[in-house]
Enzyme design. Structure first.
Site, PDB file in Angstrom:
ATOM      1  N   GLY A  66     -15.037  -6.332 -41.196  1.00  0.00           N
ATOM      2  CA  GLY A  66     -16.055  -5.918 -42.160  1.00  0.00           C
ATOM      3  C   GLY A  66     -15.878  -6.703 -43.439  1.00  0.00           C
ATOM      4  O   GLY A  66     -14.777  -7.169 -43.745  1.00  0.00           O
ATOM      5  N   GLN A 125     -16.617  -8.697 -52.205  1.00  0.00           N
ATOM      6  CA  GLN A 125     -15.427  -9.490 -51.875  1.00  0.00           C
ATOM      7  C   GLN A 125     -15.663 -10.991 -51.972  1.00  0.00           C
ATOM      8  O   GLN A 125     -14.725 -11.760 -52.104  1.00  0.00           O
ATOM      9  CB  GLN A 125     -14.945  -9.140 -50.456  1.00  0.00           C
ATOM     10  CG  GLN A 125     -14.377  -7.741 -50.357  1.00  0.00           C
ATOM     11  CD  GLN A 125     -14.028  -7.408 -48.917  1.00  0.00           C
ATOM     12  OE1 GLN A 125     -14.895  -7.031 -48.147  1.00  0.00           O
ATOM     13  NE2 GLN A 125     -12.764  -7.562 -48.554  1.00  0.00           N
ATOM     14  N   CYS A 149      -7.224  -4.959 -45.347  1.00  0.00           N
ATOM     15  CA  CYS A 149      -8.385  -5.449 -46.105  1.00  0.00           C
ATOM     16  C   CYS A 149      -8.226  -6.942 -46.349  1.00  0.00           C
ATOM     17  O   CYS A 149      -7.130  -7.405 -46.673  1.00  0.00           O
ATOM     18  CB  CYS A 149      -8.470  -4.703 -47.439  1.00  0.00           C
ATOM     19  SG  CYS A 149      -9.825  -5.253 -48.478  1.00  0.00           S
ATOM     20  N   LEU A 150      -9.325  -7.691 -46.177  1.00  0.00           N
ATOM     21  CA  LEU A 150      -9.265  -9.144 -46.396  1.00  0.00           C
ATOM     22  C   LEU A 150      -8.917  -9.477 -47.847  1.00  0.00           C
ATOM     23  O   LEU A 150      -8.426 -10.561 -48.134  1.00  0.00           O
ATOM     24  CB  LEU A 150     -10.599  -9.797 -46.029  1.00  0.00           C
ATOM     25  CG  LEU A 150     -10.962  -9.727 -44.542  1.00  0.00           C
ATOM     26  CD1 LEU A 150     -12.348 -10.279 -44.306  1.00  0.00           C
ATOM     27  CD2 LEU A 150      -9.935 -10.475 -43.703  1.00  0.00           C
ATOM     28  N   HIS A 175     -15.118   2.052 -45.791  1.00  0.00           N
ATOM     29  CA  HIS A 175     -14.228   1.119 -46.501  1.00  0.00           C
ATOM     30  C   HIS A 175     -15.060   0.083 -47.277  1.00  0.00           C
ATOM     31  O   HIS A 175     -14.788  -0.203 -48.444  1.00  0.00           O
ATOM     32  CB  HIS A 175     -13.319   0.435 -45.461  1.00  0.00           C
ATOM     33  CG  HIS A 175     -12.435  -0.658 -45.993  1.00  0.00           C
ATOM     34  ND1 HIS A 175     -11.063  -0.575 -45.971  1.00  0.00           N
ATOM     35  CD2 HIS A 175     -12.711  -1.864 -46.557  1.00  0.00           C
ATOM     36  CE1 HIS A 175     -10.539  -1.667 -46.501  1.00  0.00           C
ATOM     37  NE2 HIS A 175     -11.521  -2.477 -46.851  1.00  0.00           N
ATOM     38  N   GLU A 176     -16.110  -0.452 -46.647  1.00  0.00           N
ATOM     39  CA  GLU A 176     -16.924  -1.489 -47.291  1.00  0.00           C
ATOM     40  C   GLU A 176     -17.798  -0.909 -48.406  1.00  0.00           C
ATOM     41  O   GLU A 176     -18.007  -1.548 -49.442  1.00  0.00           O
ATOM     42  CB  GLU A 176     -17.795  -2.221 -46.266  1.00  0.00           C
ATOM     43  CG  GLU A 176     -17.049  -2.861 -45.093  1.00  0.00           C
ATOM     44  CD  GLU A 176     -15.882  -3.749 -45.500  1.00  0.00           C
ATOM     45  OE1 GLU A 176     -15.881  -4.271 -46.626  1.00  0.00           O
ATOM     46  OE2 GLU A 176     -14.939  -3.896 -44.689  1.00  0.00           O
ATOM     47  N   HIS A 221     -15.949  -0.777 -51.502  1.00  0.00           N
ATOM     48  CA  HIS A 221     -15.932  -2.070 -52.201  1.00  0.00           C
ATOM     49  C   HIS A 221     -17.121  -2.189 -53.152  1.00  0.00           C
ATOM     50  O   HIS A 221     -16.997  -2.689 -54.268  1.00  0.00           O
ATOM     51  CB  HIS A 221     -16.003  -3.235 -51.202  1.00  0.00           C
ATOM     52  CG  HIS A 221     -14.673  -3.651 -50.653  1.00  0.00           C
ATOM     53  ND1 HIS A 221     -13.640  -4.055 -51.467  1.00  0.00           N
ATOM     54  CD2 HIS A 221     -14.220  -3.753 -49.380  1.00  0.00           C
ATOM     55  CE1 HIS A 221     -12.594  -4.382 -50.705  1.00  0.00           C
ATOM     56  NE2 HIS A 221     -12.915  -4.199 -49.435  1.00  0.00           N
TER      57      HIS A 221
END
Lengths: 437, 174
Positions: B46, B51, B91-92, B133-134, B137
């Site tokens: 995701g 991000q 997480c990226l 989660h996204e 962000h």
């Protein structure tokens, strides 16, 4: 000569050359620079830029202070008085120093008899400063010629005041970091440079305080160049689909040429042309510093028969000659030198260049038309006529980087960066695509 | 298409609250394609626009093993949450750290798809966790915010140190 005086004398001479003789500020500054100490040079520049930014306001104030207009042969004294008034109203030069150096300058200009008049006018201004603050008309209020104000109001009913204010402000110094050495963010961190990043422009760094390129880390190694952030939008946009054989038309002084090459990699195939042989030297010097190579030709973009080898281009960048009304903050003399009649002449030239370059583009290829003008006659109007005339041209409105959308105003055709937005210069962009066969 | 740069914790830009997408057009779709390419290359399941330093309410996700189930959620709003589930999340933007986080087991979400059409979908399993989660962000929130202060500071310091080391290494290579 006392040092403070020579800066005022030089400023009056330079101002007289621009206002009286219609010379460009760059030319006038170069003439007056000679023999000046470094300190005086920056003082002179500050005075010239300021006097031109506030030209109409200062001239109106001066007219009120004089009983009768000065004689023609005293034109230089008029410029000197403007320099004096500017110091008293808009700088941190102490009043007594401003008056004494300006009065002293009359002697250096070999007009000692005018000393009394200059002294009286400046002191009179100090006594009645408040009464002279109210501008007498729009030209004096906004410090722009009426014709330009009229056009800005017509073209930008909601934004013309932002444009006018930005035009009269000092422009920040902006850097372009060579992507081969990383992003602007990395450059800023590595060298601890005070400045601001611009969202959407990965390579741009706007300095908090302008500085000499000699002091910029990596400048002579080609890591970094001086270029406004708005100008940096063009190259990545043109190359968004990859690069092939690229033409950079009207390339001087080569800022965008260098950026194209930085992005194109080692196999770059770029031809940069400009009609002015003298200005090609600037491009060559720029490329030598960056360690990059392009074919640089003295060639007229509106007359391709003279130089084109018949092999088509995949991408063309046309940074067209224009009124430069988007970069007035960097060249305040434009407000005085440009005439309203120039605009139609420029629009005709722009259209002629576009039409003459279009056949050089391969089917499916893209041409990015760029000006540093904010006037619709040079931008949308040119493109509208061009699209009617060329059946195989369409606008490609896809932006390669989402964040640059926030820097620009969307027009019916193309996009405009308004001067002052995020500290940027005013630029117009439209991407034109040629139909595939 | 191109791979975008992913911001890493503790970059302050990850704390910005994203604003709504106004227009679903080709410029946005190009961003979406680039986000997918970036996410698949990372590799991740995701990615939120925040991000990649675009502060618009937009996320992409694909939790399938075959990487053939792409989801695009524009201006997502969670209408309903159901159940509780604890998952190990990574997480990226916080590379190398995996921690347990508690979230709703199922969510019903209203959003626009890549054609700008309004949709309502019910997500469950890993996709439900990923979407939550996204969306965090987009509100400037990271999964490390659910951890203890001490743990978060430890991760922050380690990542800063890693980055400094990486930069020095790069500088030495030039």
């Amino acid at each position: 000569m006392k040092s403070g005086v020579s800066a005022r004398v030089a400023a009056a001479n330079a101002l007289d050359a621009v206002v009286g003789d219609g010379k460009s500020l760059d030319w006038a500054l170069a003439q007056s620079d000679e023999g000046l100490a470094l300190n005086d040079r920056s003082m002179m520049r500050m005075l010239c830029y300021g006097c031109l930014r506030h030209h109409w306001q200062l001239r109106a104030q001066l007219a009120q202070l004089l009983d009768r207009p000065l004689k023609k042969r005293d034109r230089i004294i008029e410029s000197l008085l403007v320099v004096g008034l500017f110091q008293l109203s808009d700088t941190r030069v102490p009043d007594h120093a401003a008056v004494s150096t300006t009065v002293e300058a009359t002697r250096a200009l070999r007009r000692p008899k005018m000393a009394g008049l200059v002294n009286a006018v400046l002191r009179n201004f100090l006594r009645k400063e408040e009464t002279h603050k109210e501008p007498i008309n729009d030209e004096a209020r906004y410090n722009h010629p009426q014709w330009l104000l009229d056009r800005l109001r017509a073209d930008w009913p909601d934004d013309w005041q932002q444009i006018v204010a930005a035009n009269n402000a000092q422009a920040p110094m902006c850097l372009r970091v060579n992507p081969r050495f990383g992003t602007a963010e990395k450059y800023q961190q590595t060298h601890a440079i005070e400045g601001a990043l611009v969202a959407g422009l990965e390579q741009a760094l706007r300095l908090d305080v302008p500085q000499s390129v000699d002091d910029l880390p990596g400048f002579f190694e080609g890591q970094v160049s001086v270029q406004d952030g708005a100008a940096q939008i063009a190259a990545p946009w043109l190359l968004a689909d990859g690069s092939g054989r690229v033409l950079d038309a009207c390339a001087a002084p080569g800022g965008k040429t260098g950026q194209l090459l930085e992005l194109m990699g080692d196999e770059a195939n770029l031809t940069a042309i400009d009609s002015d042989e003298n200005r090609l030297t600037g491009i060559r010097e720029n490329l030598t510093r960056l360690g990059l190579h392009a074919t640089v030709l003295a060639a007229d973009a509106s007359n391709t028969e003279e130089w084109w080898d018949g092999e088509s281009f995949d991408q063309i960048l046309l940074d067209a000659p224009c009124s430069a009304t988007g970069v007035i903050r960097r060249h305040p003399d434009i407000k005085l030198l440009r005439r309203e009649t120039d605009i139609a002449t420029l629009a005709t030239l722009q259209e002629r260049i576009l039409n003459s370059l279009w056949p050089l583009l391969r089917p499916g290829g893209r041409l990015l038309y760029v000006t540093c003008s904010v006037l619709s006659e040079e931008n949308e109007a040119v493109i509208r006529r061009f699209l009617v005339g060329q059946g195989d041209a369409v606008e490609d409105r896809v932006l390669h980087a989402y964040n640059i959308r926030d820097l620009m105003v969307e027009k019916a055709l193309g996009f405009q960066v308004l001067p002052g937005t995020e500290g940027l210069d005013g630029f117009y962009f439209v991407c034109l695509k040629k139909a595939s066969e | 298409m191109s791979i975008l740069n992913i911001l890493e914790f503790p970059d302050p830009r990850l704390r910005r609250k994203a604003v709504s997408v106004e227009l679903v057009d080709d410029t946005l779709r190009l961003l979406i394609d680039n986000m997918f390419e970036t996410m698949y290359a990372a590799p991740g399941i995701g990615l939120a626009a925040t991000q990649v330093d675009v502060h618009r309410r937009l996320l992409v996700a694909d939790v399938s093993t075959e990487k053939d189930d792409p989801w695009v959620l524009i201006n997502p709003i969670i209408l309903e949450r159901d159940g509780v589930e604890v998952t190990e999340e990574g997480c990226l933007s916080v590379p190398g750290y995996y921690e347990s986080v508690e979230r709703a087991e199922q969510v019903r979400v209203r959003y626009m798809d890549r054609n700008g059409e309004e949709q309502v979908s019910k997500f469950e399993g890993l996709l439900a966790i990923c979407v939550q989660h996204e969306i965090d962000h987009l509100d400037g929130k990271l999964f490390v915010d659910y951890l203890s202060e001490a743990k978060r500071q430890r991760i922050r310091k380690r990542l800063l140190k890693d980055r400094k080391y990486r930069q020095e290494e790069q500088a030495a290579a030039v």
